[in-house]
Design a protein around this motif. Structure first.
Motif, PDB file in Angstrom:
ATOM      1  N   TYR A   7       0.844  -1.194   0.000  1.00  0.00           N
ATOM      2  CA  TYR A   7       0.000   0.000   0.000  1.00  0.00           C
ATOM      3  C   TYR A   7       0.875   1.238   0.000  1.00  0.00           C
ATOM      4  O   TYR A   7       1.810   1.352   0.796  1.00  0.00           O
ATOM      5  N   VAL A   8       0.552   2.196  -0.861  1.00  0.00           N
ATOM      6  CA  VAL A   8       1.200   3.504  -0.842  1.00  0.00           C
ATOM      7  C   VAL A   8       0.461   4.345   0.187  1.00  0.00           C
ATOM      8  O   VAL A   8      -0.776   4.406   0.189  1.00  0.00           O
ATOM      9  N   ILE A   9       1.220   4.983   1.072  1.00  0.00           N
ATOM     10  CA  ILE A   9       0.641   5.806   2.126  1.00  0.00           C
ATOM     11  C   ILE A   9       0.767   7.269   1.714  1.00  0.00           C
ATOM     12  O   ILE A   9       1.866   7.756   1.445  1.00  0.00           O
ATOM     13  N   GLY A  10      -0.373   7.957   1.674  1.00  0.00           N
ATOM     14  CA  GLY A  10      -0.392   9.361   1.273  1.00  0.00           C
ATOM     15  C   GLY A  10       0.086  10.284   2.370  1.00  0.00           C
ATOM     16  O   GLY A  10       0.399   9.871   3.490  1.00  0.00           O
ATOM     17  N   LYS A  11       0.138  11.557   2.047  1.00  0.00           N
ATOM     18  CA  LYS A  11       0.656  12.566   2.979  1.00  0.00           C
ATOM     19  C   LYS A  11      -0.119  12.620   4.288  1.00  0.00           C
ATOM     20  O   LYS A  11       0.448  12.906   5.315  1.00  0.00           O
ATOM     21  N   HIS A  14      -2.846   8.073   5.294  1.00  0.00           N
ATOM     22  CA  HIS A  14      -3.863   7.103   4.900  1.00  0.00           C
ATOM     23  C   HIS A  14      -3.463   6.416   3.597  1.00  0.00           C
ATOM     24  O   HIS A  14      -2.673   6.951   2.816  1.00  0.00           O
ATOM     25  N   ASP A  16      -3.366   5.392  -0.061  1.00  0.00           N
ATOM     26  CA  ASP A  16      -3.634   6.170  -1.263  1.00  0.00           C
ATOM     27  C   ASP A  16      -3.822   5.213  -2.442  1.00  0.00           C
ATOM     28  O   ASP A  16      -2.856   4.699  -2.998  1.00  0.00           O
ATOM     29  N   HIS A  41       6.881   8.596  -1.089  1.00  0.00           N
ATOM     30  CA  HIS A  41       5.781   8.168  -0.232  1.00  0.00           C
ATOM     31  C   HIS A  41       6.207   6.939   0.564  1.00  0.00           C
ATOM     32  O   HIS A  41       7.008   6.137   0.089  1.00  0.00           O
TER      33      HIS A  41
END
Length: 59
Positions: A7-11, A14, A16, A41
């Motif tokens: 999972y890519v974690i946004g700024k 959460h 993203d 990220h």
């Protein structure tokens, strides 16, 4: 082989977007492959309900 979710974690801290599914022989391979996705990220690597590792971008 196990299926891992990355999972890519946004700024805002959460998730993203949708997870990236990768099939790997073990945790080490999953971590190495997920490292390529750390592009400004953080990413989290999961196998089932178990978090394998959280990778953060180098500053």
């Amino acid at each position: 082989m196990s299926v891992y979710r990355v999972y890519v974690i946004g700024k805002g801290g959460h998730i993203d977007g949708f997870p990236h599914y990768i099939e790997c022989t073990d945790d080490n391979e999953a971590i190495q492959r997920a490292r390529r996705m750390v592009d400004g990220h953080s990413v989290e690597i999961w196998e089932g309900a178990r978090i394998v590792k959280k990778l953060v971008p180098e500053t």
